[in-house]
Design a protein around this motif. Structure first.
Motif, mmCIF file in Angstrom:
data_model
loop_
_atom_site.group_PDB
_atom_site.id
_atom_site.type_symbol
_atom_site.label_atom_id
_atom_site.label_comp_id
_atom_site.label_asym_id
_atom_site.label_seq_id
_atom_site.Cartn_x
_atom_site.Cartn_y
_atom_site.Cartn_z
ATOM 1 N N GLY A 70 0.717 -1.081 0.012
ATOM 2 C CA GLY A 70 -0.020 -0.009 0.178
ATOM 3 C C GLY A 70 0.802 1.239 -0.008
ATOM 4 N N LYS A 71 0.085 2.305 0.036
ATOM 5 C CA LYS A 71 0.839 3.709 -0.037
ATOM 6 C C LYS A 71 0.874 4.159 1.623
ATOM 7 N N PHE A 72 1.879 5.057 1.608
ATOM 8 C CA PHE A 72 2.030 5.445 3.106
ATOM 9 C C PHE A 72 2.528 6.999 2.974
ATOM 10 N N THR A 73 2.603 7.609 4.259
ATOM 11 C CA THR A 73 3.135 8.901 4.379
ATOM 12 C C THR A 73 4.163 8.822 5.652
ATOM 13 N N SER A 74 5.050 10.067 5.442
ATOM 14 C CA SER A 74 6.237 10.107 6.542
ATOM 15 C C SER A 74 5.608 9.991 7.729
ATOM 16 N N THR A 75 4.199 10.767 7.967
ATOM 17 C CA THR A 75 3.768 10.605 9.482
ATOM 18 C C THR A 75 3.603 9.256 9.879
ATOM 19 N N GLU A 76 2.814 8.357 8.878
ATOM 20 C CA GLU A 76 2.632 6.934 9.264
ATOM 21 C C GLU A 76 3.714 6.296 9.713
ATOM 22 N N ILE A 77 4.878 6.479 8.934
ATOM 23 C CA ILE A 77 6.228 5.766 9.244
ATOM 24 C C ILE A 77 6.635 6.249 10.415
ATOM 25 N N ILE A 107 11.700 3.192 -3.354
ATOM 26 C CA ILE A 107 10.186 3.702 -3.398
ATOM 27 C C ILE A 107 9.876 4.691 -4.342
ATOM 28 N N ASN A 108 8.721 4.832 -4.688
ATOM 29 C CA ASN A 108 8.153 5.913 -5.574
ATOM 30 C C ASN A 108 7.515 6.833 -4.710
ATOM 31 N N ARG A 109 7.454 8.268 -4.972
ATOM 32 C CA ARG A 109 6.710 9.214 -4.333
ATOM 33 C C ARG A 109 6.123 10.119 -5.301
ATOM 34 N N LEU A 110 4.904 10.316 -4.703
ATOM 35 C CA LEU A 110 3.970 11.465 -5.423
ATOM 36 C C LEU A 110 3.280 12.684 -4.739
ATOM 37 N N ARG A 111 3.215 13.823 -5.265
ATOM 38 C CA ARG A 111 2.782 14.821 -4.335
ATOM 39 C C ARG A 111 1.143 14.587 -3.975
ATOM 40 N N ASN A 112 0.629 14.914 -2.968
ATOM 41 C CA ASN A 112 -0.614 14.639 -2.789
ATOM 42 C C ASN A 112 -1.130 15.756 -1.988
ATOM 43 N N GLY A 113 -1.391 16.962 -2.401
ATOM 44 C CA GLY A 113 -1.631 18.303 -1.700
ATOM 45 C C GLY A 113 -0.253 18.696 -0.983
ATOM 46 N N ARG A 114 -0.303 18.644 0.099
ATOM 47 C CA ARG A 114 0.742 19.261 0.998
ATOM 48 C C ARG A 114 1.882 18.279 1.543
ATOM 49 N N GLU A 115 1.463 17.060 1.264
ATOM 50 C CA GLU A 115 2.614 15.879 1.706
ATOM 51 C C GLU A 115 2.802 15.178 0.580
ATOM 52 N N TRP A 116 3.753 14.213 0.633
ATOM 53 C CA TRP A 116 4.319 13.223 -0.434
ATOM 54 C C TRP A 116 3.407 11.782 0.060
ATOM 55 N N VAL A 117 3.404 11.132 -0.822
ATOM 56 C CA VAL A 117 2.787 9.711 -0.518
ATOM 57 C C VAL A 117 3.711 8.709 -1.182
ATOM 58 N N TYR A 118 4.141 7.712 -0.637
ATOM 59 C CA TYR A 118 5.065 6.622 -0.997
ATOM 60 C C TYR A 118 4.450 5.473 -1.292
ATOM 61 N N GLN A 119 5.257 4.640 -1.948
ATOM 62 C CA GLN A 119 5.035 3.300 -2.217
ATOM 63 C C GLN A 119 6.167 2.551 -2.646
ATOM 64 N N LEU A 120 6.147 1.472 -2.171
ATOM 65 C CA LEU A 120 7.448 0.432 -2.133
ATOM 66 C C LEU A 120 7.347 0.019 -3.591
ATOM 67 N N VAL A 121 8.434 -0.052 -4.163
ATOM 68 C CA VAL A 121 8.823 -0.397 -5.745
ATOM 69 C C VAL A 121 9.138 -1.994 -5.528
ATOM 70 N N LYS A 122 8.294 -2.577 -6.251
ATOM 71 C CA LYS A 122 8.483 -4.215 -6.383
ATOM 72 C C LYS A 122 8.734 -4.668 -7.785
ATOM 73 N N ILE A 123 9.906 -5.272 -7.862
ATOM 74 C CA ILE A 123 10.313 -5.868 -9.136
ATOM 75 C C ILE A 123 9.250 -6.957 -9.518
ATOM 76 N N PRO A 124 8.601 -6.798 -10.886
ATOM 77 C CA PRO A 124 7.598 -7.911 -11.100
ATOM 78 C C PRO A 124 8.338 -9.340 -11.384
ATOM 79 N N GLN A 125 7.794 -10.324 -10.950
ATOM 80 C CA GLN A 125 8.023 -11.787 -10.829
ATOM 81 C C GLN A 125 7.695 -12.216 -12.476
ATOM 82 N N ARG A 126 8.650 -12.948 -12.980
ATOM 83 C CA ARG A 126 8.292 -13.538 -14.461
ATOM 84 C C ARG A 126 7.548 -14.834 -13.991
ATOM 85 N N ALA A 127 6.598 -15.155 -14.903
ATOM 86 C CA ALA A 127 5.919 -16.322 -14.726
ATOM 87 C C ALA A 127 6.324 -17.518 -15.697
ATOM 88 N N ASP A 128 6.931 -18.499 -15.110
ATOM 89 C CA ASP A 128 7.861 -19.364 -15.869
ATOM 90 C C ASP A 128 6.768 -20.582 -16.642
#
Length: 128
Positions: A70-77, A107-128
């Motif tokens: 999920g997404k999170f903010t610095s305050t939640e951390i 992590i990725n971050r996007l501006r949401n109003g006055r704060e930044w919203v972050y999300q963990l970057v996951k490397i996609p798994q290949r289906a074999d």
């Protein structure tokens, strides 16, 4: 432009050491090929407990443990950090580390109003 360089040093459970060096035009595909090679060689991270010897490592542990999808903010951390480690930390320190993680592509971050919203970057798994 500076030459890009990535170095990966690993040791397997038998004590064998592996060194991977990539220099020059580094692409995501090249890095993924290294990880695929490591998977073929069955090299895995053997850490049972993460090394939490720095504030940055503790913050990363919180991000990875509580916000893997999920997404999170610095305050939640900040709240989770103080609950988990029972020690105070300034919001500016949390924000600084999250900005560094963003710069490193963890992590990725996007501006949401006055704060930044972050999300963990996951490397996609290949289906074999």
């Amino acid at each position: 432009m500076a030459k890009k360089r990535i170095r990966i040093d690993l040791e397997d459970t038998d004590g064998a050491k592996y060194n991977f060096n990539i220099e020059g035009n580094i692409t995501r595909d090249k890095v993924l090929k290294i990880f695929e090679l490591m998977d073929l060689m069955n090299i895995e991270d053997q850490e049972e407990a993460p090394q939490l010897d720095s504030v940055g490592a503790k913050i990363w542990h919180i991000v990875d443990k509580y916000f893997p999808m999920g997404k999170f903010t610095s305050t939640e951390i900040l709240e989770k950090y103080e609950d988990e480690y029972n020690e105070p930390v300034k919001l500016s320190i949390i924000s600084t580390y999250l900005a560094r993680f963003n710069t490193k592509g963890r992590i990725n971050r996007l501006r949401n109003g006055r704060e930044w919203v972050y999300q963990l970057v996951k490397i996609p798994q290949r289906a074999d």
